[in-house]
Design a protein around this motif. Structure first.
Motif, short mmCIF file in Angstrom:
data_model
loop_
_atom_site.label_atom_id
_atom_site.label_comp_id
_atom_site.label_asym_id
_atom_site.label_seq_id
_atom_site.Cartn_x
_atom_site.Cartn_y
_atom_site.Cartn_z
N ARG A 1 54.14 31.45 -9.25
CA ARG A 1 55.58 31.39 -9.46
C ARG A 1 55.95 31.41 -10.95
NH1 ARG A 1 58.82 26.68 -6.62
NH2 ARG A 1 58.13 27.68 -4.74
N GLY A 2 55.18 30.76 -11.74
CA GLY A 2 55.54 30.70 -13.15
C GLY A 2 54.86 31.73 -14.01
N PRO B 1 60.01 28.12 5.55
CA PRO B 1 59.97 28.05 7.01
C PRO B 1 59.87 29.41 7.66
CG PRO B 1 61.62 26.57 6.16
CD PRO B 1 61.14 27.38 4.99
N SER C 1 50.62 29.12 0.34
CA SER C 1 51.89 28.44 0.47
C SER C 1 52.88 29.03 -0.52
CB SER C 1 51.68 26.95 0.19
OG SER C 1 52.89 26.34 -0.15
N SER D 1 41.97 24.45 -13.17
CA SER D 1 42.03 23.11 -13.73
C SER D 1 41.84 22.07 -12.64
CB SER D 1 43.36 22.90 -14.43
OG SER D 1 44.37 22.73 -13.47
N ASP E 1 54.35 27.37 -2.56
CA ASP E 1 54.19 26.60 -3.79
C ASP E 1 52.97 27.05 -4.57
OD1 ASP E 1 56.37 25.00 -3.53
OD2 ASP E 1 55.33 23.58 -2.24
N ASP F 1 54.92 26.74 6.79
CA ASP F 1 55.08 26.36 5.38
C ASP F 1 56.33 25.50 5.21
OD1 ASP F 1 55.07 26.17 2.69
OD2 ASP F 1 54.71 28.29 2.33
N ARG F 2 56.17 24.35 4.58
CA ARG F 2 57.34 23.48 4.36
C ARG F 2 58.39 24.17 3.51
NH1 ARG F 2 53.27 19.77 3.09
NH2 ARG F 2 53.04 18.15 4.64
N PRO G 1 47.43 22.06 3.66
CA PRO G 1 46.89 21.68 2.36
C PRO G 1 45.71 20.73 2.45
CG PRO G 1 49.27 21.53 2.36
CD PRO G 1 48.85 21.80 3.78
N ARG H 1 50.73 29.05 -7.49
CA ARG H 1 50.89 29.00 -8.93
C ARG H 1 51.49 30.27 -9.51
NH1 ARG H 1 44.96 26.69 -10.33
NH2 ARG H 1 44.73 25.59 -8.38
N ARG I 1 48.07 27.68 5.02
CA ARG I 1 46.97 26.81 5.39
C ARG I 1 47.36 25.36 5.15
NH1 ARG I 1 41.33 28.76 3.39
NH2 ARG I 1 41.86 30.30 4.97
#
Lengths: 768, 741
Positions: free
Chosen positions: B321-322, B628, B315, B706, B317, B624-625, B635, B319, B633
């Motif tokens: 990204r940061g 688009p 997605s 985590s 979203d 993907d929300r 979630p 990880r 996958r």
């Protein structure tokens, strides 16, 4: 042929022109609010008018007749049974007040809306009497109304000086029921016609304001009689009810003692402006701008991190006025406050405010003019207020759909940096509302006496992108919906709240998070009235700190989601069923928020990065917090397959709470409030049970032929994985059932297997 | 006449000239298009368009690398776009036909000048039309046959797979005997175009000569002055441009590269840059059998458990990204960052955002649908299968990932980068990956029609289905040829670097994110988390003439994908962020727990057979929300698929293997230092303590992710995501996409 074509074209063009002109005229006349039509503040015709000039700006006292325990109130005549009449007038929402005999809460129309008053209700011919020493310079004021199908009633006010002096009639007015009866409409006129020409509000049933000067009897022992007499006979089928709305005797009162103990309650008048929604511009970032509201907040103790309790106005209003089972307006009423509310309230809001103990509730039609009308009434109340202990609750609702704010505010509302038309329209409406809010504040500022003024909104409104799915194609995209609130973003749930007193505390910012239930306790606390609040916290406004213990977590709800903000940093949102979201844009799209979202508000104030996948530990903790503060109803489903027909014994024991409904396909017995046992040889079975509280721990044991079932044969949760460990003869779960969500049918096996999981309750399937 | 009047007259003259020229151009173009030849060409290509539609047959749902996962959705969600794309394709066919017609008309015109009796206009129009149509059809047919022979995999769906006479066309095109005739035909078509160009030249010359001599002279002087001025400006810019000083970094990733096949293609480490062998020569271990996790690991220096990319359909979203990745780090240090990739991958599209310049395929469903439509249009493919076609939208087609074309692009990009102080260029070759399509014309030419001709991996590409021995042999042969082309492309990149005198200032890292699976044994060993597919990925470093103060010596030995970024950063003298878990391979792999090699299998691809009750990974893709048009996958299914992955941690010679099942977790431990006697040594009492330690190390290694924790030996997320289950009222398409409980 050409000639006819030309004529037809001319006719079409003329028709089109006529349509355009008509549509323009309709838009300007009906759709655009023209606030110049309404005088501000309200004229004397709407209200009692100005008080006597001799009493202007003087402090007054009041003797309410209808309050519980009012002195020397005598009900002479009981109220007849008017059940039939009241059934025919549901719009009056007639409710007896059990605390004060003879009084009821009734809603009747007034000049521009409907007003709910605490009234003395009686049949024609009834007499109410008050005895006592008339204060010097007193006058009597009330609203009178009649609830009848036909006939007329004369309302009179008589004074008799004790002992047995001469009776003098100082006021007399007759009210007649003029509404046409259904039988008189004529059989040849269709019913739909009457429904068109006759509005359902029964406009003839209105309050009439009455004010009578009683200063001539000052200092004398008198009897004041309120009499109702039949002038024209009422119908035989129905009884008429005569109403004296909020009768009271007002009189000049000396100024209060200057020195006050901290323990003594104050009786400062209060103005609380409640906005249905406010733009996020006010809190992102919190700064004073050009608007009157932001200027007002700059002069107040301002809570920029203030959350609503519910993005739905009704529920949020409930959180605002009820600090426990008791509402704080009712507490103020007990302290002698005159509590009045005005705004375009819905039916449910009327019931809520009625339950909250407001003495007068002025309901205005939601037509865009309610802003100016409500502000006008509030301003006139403030202007004419000369008594200690006044609560003015002013409600500004959002502009209804299809209405436009006054044209002169359109240009003032142009949002900088965004040309989205809905946002521009909203901004214009905000400017309109803000202007009239400012005028009310100006009225307060013109008063010489000290006022506490506050502003609070029930929800925020921001330009929040909403993920949606096209129902037909399934494609996803982000759109901006004017109907916000479902995403539980900060821009939607952060509201404005500020309390101002120019004499008592200095302006300042209180950066600690708070929530709408804190408003009532804080207001009451500012008056030094001891209050026991179960929901909100009391803030010391001079120090901008909370005097109550803080849980550090704020729960916000909406129709389809709820969220919790922990320590002002982490926000967890749990969205509900997608089926609840199919109404937007004619059902063409479906709002498609994920089931859970986690945001770090410090590092990601824009709430763009969902941490639900990344911070799994945090997600688990936040789930626990929300489940503790606001648990979802859930039930546990236990199913088993027993292909060999062995004896299966089971026991559910919930000693820390209690066992709720149990639905079992294999029978069983309840052993008190907290235990259920079953024993069966069935090849399959299904047991559902609820616990209270929903997430309380419980013990569960399944024995097969008297022996504990092996943990590997217990499939847990939606994925059916054996996650129990066994210790002695008991299972235990290190995770406190953290992954019990969902349920899967037991997989086929040659031996006994059990599947267990927590599922959402299905009310229709749960039998008592 | 005053100056103003002269100027006004000149402007008026220019205006009339422009109008006359424009009218003339429009008129002649219109005449060409509506001529007999033009109409014949349009008719031919409209017919070919219709034939192509029939030829393509129904949409075939191939594997994800051919866009198969989006096909059901694009039918639903992009219905309008699909119709529009067909209209566009028809328009392209019409334009092509008209262009052929114009070429035919001009060639005929030139011939008529040379040989006046050769004029189609002497015939009846319909005869002329038929003759022109036949000629156009023949010309197009020659180009088609030539391209079929060059890109057999590209045409396999529309020719070979259809069987019958269509398959016969492709087989005939691939016959060695056809090649000379195709060459002769190509020359004839080229001659045809030369004739047409001659006619254009003659007409232009006549048009030009119609101007009076002073006008011609003035125009030439003025034009020459303008050209000279522009050349001067350009020359000054070139002279004063910054020169590349380095240190540069060139990272070459080759999808499907594996050391175990080097015996058939030559030792890959024999690739030399400036006569030097690699400084680091390692066999790295892939962190996952999927492409995206490996790329993300190499990009970020983090393990998949930390960066969160666990499969190919992540997605937006995620990880990563940061995280500060290698291009972020170098961009901050002043490097110009460029990414070039030719193959399909949603994640490459994602990671491209971290580069300043990129040429990668879009993973948007609409773009992929358009690409599929072009792939299924055999009659425009001959005109788009070259480098121009890649620029027009065919980039990302696995059937077009020709290493030679990518090397061309690299050459072009290097020409631009020569004027940048230092650069980081990542080149990703997709061609020798698991689909093993024959995408290179040279490789296709070498293969010809040997054995049963197919040019794509057998099966539908969703699941690595068992291969027969014949399939394995053919796959190996295809793989060898594709790899040979890839090596040639890499060599050419090295030559380009040397030609541009940047080889001494450029460190080169070559690495493979995953190995191609070429046999059933490979598939089995992937499930067992061992074998060359995991452990035999080449990783070479040529430091060039960069200063030796980077330290370390020549290294040979095992490595990890997460060591790629630290090694690359070290080569150009950049300090790596402390959060990176990888180490520079110039020093070799550290010992102890820090050197643990952790790998995990891809998703259970045959869940039904394993009794897990999970759907196919392709069934749970949703749009993907947050992105688009792209697919990720659902979630709701992330957790169960991750729970049932096999995992392994290797520590020196010891290895822990974790295989979760429905009832329990199967553990196995092995060590090369402990002799196996037929009985698993896990049962040996003497090793119980060590086994416990290894288990602890295993869970500690996994604890980077985590929110996960051990329970009953399972490695379980503490909180499952709560996506909504299926609800009544969902339409059938959504029902297919939603989890089934």
């Amino acid at each position: 042929m050409n000639r006819w074509l030309k004529r037809a074209a001319l006719v079409v063009m003329a028709g089109g022109l006529f349509f355009l002109v008509g549509a323009g005229f309709y838009f300007v006349r009906e759709r655009v609010v023209d606030d110049r039509r309404i005088p501000f503040p309200s004229s004397a015709r709407e209200m009692f008018g100005s008080p006597p000039s001799s009493l202007a700006d003087r402090r007054t006292g009041r003797i309410p007749w209808a309050a519980a325990g009012a002195p020397l109130l005598t009900t002479i005549t009981s109220v007849p049974d008017a059940a039939v009449l009241l059934k025919d007038h549901p719009e009056t929402d007639f409710k007896w007040d059990p605390a004060v005999p003879g009084t009821a809460r009734v809603t009747l129309g007034d000049v521009s809306g409907r007003t709910r008053l605490v009234s003395l209700a009686a049949a024609a011919g009834s007499v109410f009497e008050w005895r006592g020493v008339m204060p010097a310079g007193a006058w009597f004021q009330c609203r009178i109304g009649l609830l009848a199908t036909e006939g007329g009633v004369r309302f009179s006010l008589d004074l008799e000086e004790n002992p047995a002096g001469e009776t003098k009639r100082v006021f007399s007015e007759m009210l007649s029921a003029t509404r046409l009866r259904g039988s008189e409409k004529g059989p040849w006129i269709p019913h739909w016609w009457w429904s068109l020409v006759q509005p359902p509000e029964h406009p003839d049933e209105q309050w009439r304001a009455v004010r009578v000067d009683l200063s001539d009897w000052g200092g004398r022992m008198v009897r004041v009689r309120l009499t109702t007499a039949v002038v024209e006979p009422v119908g035989s089928e129905e009884s008429g009810v005569a109403l004296w709305g909020t009768p009271e005797i007002r009189f000049p009162q000396p100024a209060p003692v200057a020195l006050r103990s901290r323990k003594n309650p104050l009786d400062l008048p209060i103005l609380l402006a409640v906005f249905e929604s406010t733009s996020d511009d006010l809190v992102f970032p919190p700064q004073t701008g050009r608007s009157r509201l932001s200027g007002f907040l700059g002069e107040s103790v301002w809570f920029p991190f203030f959350y609503t309790a519910d993005v739905r106005p009704l529920q949020s209003l409930e959180s605002l006025v009820f600090i426990s089972s008791t509402a704080w307006p009712e507490i103020l009423g007990r302290q002698g406050y005159r509590t009045r509310a005005v705004g375009a309230f819905s039916d449910e809001m009327m019931g809520l405010l009625d339950h909250a103990g407001f003495e007068e509730i002025h309901r205005l039609p939601l037509d865009g003019y309610d802003t100016i009308r409500a502000a006008g009434r509030a301003a006139s109340w403030v202007r004419d207020s000369s008594s200690a202990g006044d609560l003015v609750f002013l409600y500004f609702s959002d502009m209804p759909r299809g209405r436009w704010g006054p044209v002169r505010y359109w240009a003032r509302g142009i949002p900088i940096g965004s040309s989205h038309w809905a946002r521009w329209k909203r901004a214009g409406e905000d400017a309109y509302r803000d202007d009239y809010f400012g005028r009310v504040v100006d009225t307060v500022d013109e008063k010489e006496e000290e006022w506490i003024a506050g502003a609070v909104s029930l929800r925020g409104r921001g330009r929040v992108p909403v993920p949606v799915v096209n129902k037909k194609s399934g494609r996803s995209k982000m759109v901006f919906l004017d109907d916000s609130g479902g995403g539980m973003r900060e821009r939607e749930i952060r509201v404005v709240f500020g309390l101002r007193s120019l004499q008592r505390w200095a302006p300042g910012l209180c950066r600690s998070p708070g929530q709408i239930p804190d408003v009532g306790p804080t207001v009451v606390g500012a008056l030094q009235i001891p209050v026991a609040s179960e929901r909100g916290r009391v803030w010391a406004l001079d120090k901008a700190v909370s005097l109550s213990d803080s849980s550090g977590a704020w729960v916000v709800r909406s129709a389809g989601a709820k969220a919790v903000v922990v320590d002002g940093r982490y926000k967890y949102i749990r969205h509900g069923s997608r089926q609840a979201w199919t109404s937007v844009r004619r059902g063409a799209i479906r709002i498609d928020y994920p089931a859970e979202e986690v945001f770090d508000l410090w590092n990601d104030p824009g709430e763009r990065k969902d941490l639900a996948r990344e911070r799994r530990n945090l997600l688990a903790r936040l789930r626990d917090v929300l489940d503790e503060l606001d648990p979802d109803p859930a039930e546990v489903r236990l199913s088993f397959l027993n292909p060999t027909g062995r004896r299966v014994d089971g026991m559910v024991n919930c000693v820390q709470g209690e066992l709720g409904e149990v639905v079992s396909s294999v029978g069983g017995r309840r052993m008190g409030a907290y235990e259920f046992i079953f024993s069966t040889n069935a090849v399959s079975g299904d047991i559902r049970f609820r616990t209270w509280p929903p997430l309380v721990p419980f013990r569960l044991r399944v024995l097969v032929d008297g022996k504990s079932l092996d943990p590997s044969r217990i499939q847990v949760g939606r994925w059916g994985i054996p996650l129990f460990e066994i210790k002695g003869d008991e299972w235990f779960d290190k995770t406190k059932f953290g992954w019990m969500d969902g349920w899967a049918p037991p997989r086929s096996s040659t031996d006994t297997v059990v599947s267990l999981g927590r599922v959402a309750p299905v009310p229709s399937e749960v039998s008592p | 006449m005053t100056f103003r009047e002269r100027a006004r007259d000149s402007v008026g003259l220019l205006r009339q000239w422009g109008l006359a020229g424009g009218r003339d151009m429009v008129a002649t173009t219109r005449d060409s298009f509506v001529s007999v030849e033009g109409r014949a060409g349009v008719a031919v290509f409209v017919g070919l368009w219709a034939l192509g539609r029939c030829q393509a047959g129904p949409w075939a749902v191939w594997g994800p690398e051919l866009g198969g996962e989006i096909v059901p959705d694009v039918h639903m969600g992009y219905a309008g776009e699909a119709v529009g794309a067909q209209v566009l394709l028809l328009g392209i066919h019409i334009l092509l036909g008209a262009a052929w017609g114009v070429a035919a008309k001009n060639a005929g015109g030139f011939m008529a000048r040379v040989w006046p009796r050769f004029s189609v206009y002497r015939l009846k129009p319909w005869i002329g039309g038929v003759l022109s149509g036949v000629a156009i059809l023949a010309g197009h047919g020659i180009l088609l046959i030539r391209d079929v022979a060059r890109h057999p995999a590209l045409f396999q769906e529309t020719f070979l797979d259809r069987g019958g006479w269509m398959a016969a066309i492709q087989r005939a095109a691939l016959l060695p005997e056809t090649a000379p005739w195709t060459a002769v035909g190509t020359v004839a078509v080229a001659f045809w175009m030369v004739l047409a160009a001659g006619e254009w030249g003659v007409r232009f010359f006549r048009w030009w000569m119609n101007f009076p001599r002073p006008t011609r002279l003035a125009t030439m002087v003025l034009g020459g002055a303008l050209v000279a001025f522009a050349a001067g400006v350009w020359g000054v810019g070139r002279i004063q441009a910054q020169r590349n000083a380095g240190p540069n970094l060139l990272l070459i990733s080759v999808d499907g590269w594996r050391t175990s096949m080097s015996e058939t293609t030559g030792d890959v480490s024999a690739l030399k840059k400036k006569g030097q062998g690699p400084r680091v020569r390692s066999s790295t271990v892939a962190p996952s059998a999927d492409l995206s996790p490996s790329l993300a690991t190499a990009l970020s220096g983090l393990s998949p458990g930390t960066h969160g990319i666990r499969h190919d359909f992540v997605s937006a979203d995620d990880r990563l990204r940061g995280v500060e990745t290698l291009p972020d780090l170098l961009k901050k240090g002043g490097w110009t960052t460029v990414l070039l990739a030719d193959g399909p991958s949603g994640f490459i599209d994602r990671m491209a955002g971290r580069f300043e310049h990129r040429h990668v395929a879009s993973s948007h469903a609409g773009v992929r649908m358009g690409r599929r439509l072009v792939e299924r249009s055999p009659h425009i493919l001959p005109y788009l299968s070259g480098r121009w076609g890649r620029r027009l939208g065919l980039r990302g087609s696995v059937l077009m990932a020709d290493p030679a074309l990518l090397a061309d692009e690299v050459d072009h990009v290097l020409g631009g980068l020569k004027n940048r102080p230092k650069f980081f260029l990542w080149v990703h070759f997709s061609s020798p990956n698991s689909t093993c399509a024959v995408v290179s014309p040279r490789a296709a030419g070498r293969l010809g029609l040997a054995n049963d001709p197919f040019f794509r991996r057998p099966g539908r590409g969703f699941d690595p289905s068992p291969l027969t021995v014949t399939d394995e042999n053919v796959l190996r042969r295809f793989y060898a040829q594709s790899l040979r082309e890839t090596h040639a492309a890499i060599r050419r990149i090295f030559e380009d670097l040397a030609r541009r005198r940047m080889d001494t200032s450029t460190a080169v890292v070559a690495w493979s994110p995953r190995a191609a699976l070429l046999s059933s044994d490979d598939l089995d060993r992937v499930r067992r988390l061992d074998g060359p597919a995991f452990e035999g990925l080449p990783f070479f470093v040529w430091e060039g003439a960069l200063p030796m103060e980077i330290g370390g010596g020549r290294t040979e030995g095992p490595g990890r994908a997460m060591d790629v970024a630290p090694t690359a950063a070290r080569l150009v003298g950049v300090d790596t962020p402390s959060v990176w878990e990888g180490v520079s391979m110039t020093e070799g792999l550290p010992s102890g727990e820090w050197g643990a090699i952790s790998i995990e299998s891809s998703d259970p691809t045959d869940p039904v057979a394993h009794g897990l009750g999970l759907p196919s990974p392709w069934e749970i893709l949703v749009e993907d929300r947050a992105w688009p048009g792209r697919y990720c996958r659902n979630p709701a299914w992330e957790d169960p698929f991750l729970i049932f992955r096999n995992r392994s941690v290797r520590l020196g010679s010891e290895r822990v293997l974790y295989r979760p099942g429905l009832q329990r977790v199967d553990w196995s431990f092995d060590s090369v230092s402990v002799p196996t006697t037929g009985t698993p040594w896990v049962l040996a009492r003497a090793h119980k303590e060590r086994i416990k330690e290894l288990k602890d190390i295993f869970f500690r290694t996994l604890a980077r992710d985590s929110g996960w924790r051990p329970q009953n030996d399972y490695w379980i997320p503490e909180s499952f995501l709560r996506e909504m289950p299926l609800e009544p009222g969902e339409d059938e398409r959504t029902r297919r996409r939603m989890p089934r409980f």
